[in-house]
Design a protein around this motif. Structure first.
Motif, short mmCIF file in Angstrom:
data_model
loop_
_atom_site.label_atom_id
_atom_site.label_comp_id
_atom_site.label_asym_id
_atom_site.label_seq_id
_atom_site.Cartn_x
_atom_site.Cartn_y
_atom_site.Cartn_z
N UNK A 84 -3.70 -4.68 -3.47
CA UNK A 84 -2.54 -3.83 -3.18
C UNK A 84 -1.48 -4.60 -2.42
N UNK A 85 -1.89 -5.41 -1.47
CA UNK A 85 -0.94 -6.23 -0.70
C UNK A 85 -0.22 -7.19 -1.65
N UNK A 86 -0.96 -7.84 -2.53
CA UNK A 86 -0.34 -8.77 -3.49
C UNK A 86 0.62 -8.03 -4.41
N UNK A 87 0.25 -6.84 -4.86
CA UNK A 87 1.12 -6.06 -5.73
C UNK A 87 2.40 -5.64 -5.04
N UNK A 88 2.31 -5.22 -3.80
CA UNK A 88 3.51 -4.83 -3.05
C UNK A 88 4.43 -6.02 -2.80
N UNK A 89 3.85 -7.17 -2.49
CA UNK A 89 4.66 -8.37 -2.28
C UNK A 89 5.32 -8.83 -3.58
N UNK A 90 4.60 -8.74 -4.69
CA UNK A 90 5.19 -9.11 -5.98
C UNK A 90 6.32 -8.15 -6.35
N UNK A 119 9.35 -9.06 -4.26
CA UNK A 119 10.02 -10.27 -4.76
C UNK A 119 10.79 -9.96 -6.05
N UNK A 120 10.20 -9.18 -6.94
CA UNK A 120 10.88 -8.86 -8.20
C UNK A 120 12.12 -8.00 -7.95
N UNK A 121 12.03 -7.03 -7.05
CA UNK A 121 13.19 -6.20 -6.74
C UNK A 121 14.29 -7.02 -6.08
N UNK A 122 13.92 -7.95 -5.22
CA UNK A 122 14.92 -8.80 -4.59
C UNK A 122 15.66 -9.62 -5.65
N UNK A 123 14.91 -10.22 -6.56
CA UNK A 123 15.52 -11.05 -7.59
C UNK A 123 16.41 -10.22 -8.51
N UNK A 152 12.74 -4.95 1.24
CA UNK A 152 12.34 -4.87 2.64
C UNK A 152 11.29 -3.77 2.87
N UNK A 153 11.53 -2.51 2.44
CA UNK A 153 10.47 -1.51 2.64
C UNK A 153 9.18 -1.84 1.90
N UNK A 154 9.29 -2.48 0.75
CA UNK A 154 8.07 -2.88 0.04
C UNK A 154 7.30 -3.94 0.81
N UNK A 155 8.00 -4.90 1.39
CA UNK A 155 7.34 -5.93 2.20
C UNK A 155 6.74 -5.33 3.47
N UNK A 156 7.43 -4.36 4.06
CA UNK A 156 6.88 -3.69 5.25
C UNK A 156 5.62 -2.91 4.87
N UNK A 157 5.64 -2.25 3.72
CA UNK A 157 4.44 -1.54 3.25
C UNK A 157 3.29 -2.51 3.01
N UNK A 158 3.60 -3.70 2.49
CA UNK A 158 2.56 -4.72 2.30
C UNK A 158 1.99 -5.17 3.64
N UNK A 159 2.85 -5.33 4.63
CA UNK A 159 2.38 -5.74 5.97
C UNK A 159 1.50 -4.65 6.58
N UNK A 160 1.91 -3.40 6.42
CA UNK A 160 1.11 -2.29 6.96
C UNK A 160 -0.24 -2.23 6.26
#
Length: 132
Positions: free
Chosen positions: A43-49, A52-56, A96-104
């Motif tokens: 799940x963490x890897x999916x949220x980070x991916x 990254x995709x949304x940022x790009x 940003x919220x997706x990366x924060x969700x991955x950190x949580x």
């Protein structure tokens, strides 16, 4: 009600497709390697991916050049650009919220409760036989 401008609605399918795909793939790889207990990290890897995709995608959409117009009265240039946002947030900033969700999720996996002592399926055989 979903509010978006331009192609900002792409945040939703990009998150679901990229994040979900990476989560499923990474989880399957962990299970195949015999590391099913670490499946939460998928799940963490999916949220980070997805972040990254949304940022790009957001940077690509919002970074395109605008149309330059010349105001004949003042001689100033005006640049018209189409903005791509979801809920008034530019598409790239949904990373940003997706990366924060991955950190949580990562922290909750690390500090989360271990196997419950009340669950008989997770107790060692010696302990289970005494409690019956």
């Amino acid at each position: 009600m979903v509010i978006w401008s331009g192609w900002g609605i792409l945040v939703v399918p990009v998150t679901l497709l990229v994040g979900g795909g990476v989560t499923v793939l990474f989880g399957a790889l962990l299970n195949a390697a015999g590391l099913g207990r670490l499946a939460g990290f998928a799940l963490v890897a999916g949220l980070l991916a997805a972040a990254a995709a949304n940022w790009w995608v957001g940077r690509w959409l919002n970074g395109r050049p605008g149309r330059v117009l010349l105001d004949p009265a003042t001689g100033q240039q005006v640049v018209l650009r189409r903005r791509h946002s979801l809920f008034f947030i530019p598409a790239q900033w949904w990373a940003v919220p997706l990366a924060v969700a991955a950190a949580i999720a990562f922290v909750s996996i690390l500090v989360g409760p271990g196997p419950s002592a009340a669950s008989p399926g997770l107790q060692p055989d010696a302990v289970r036989s005494r409690s019956l």
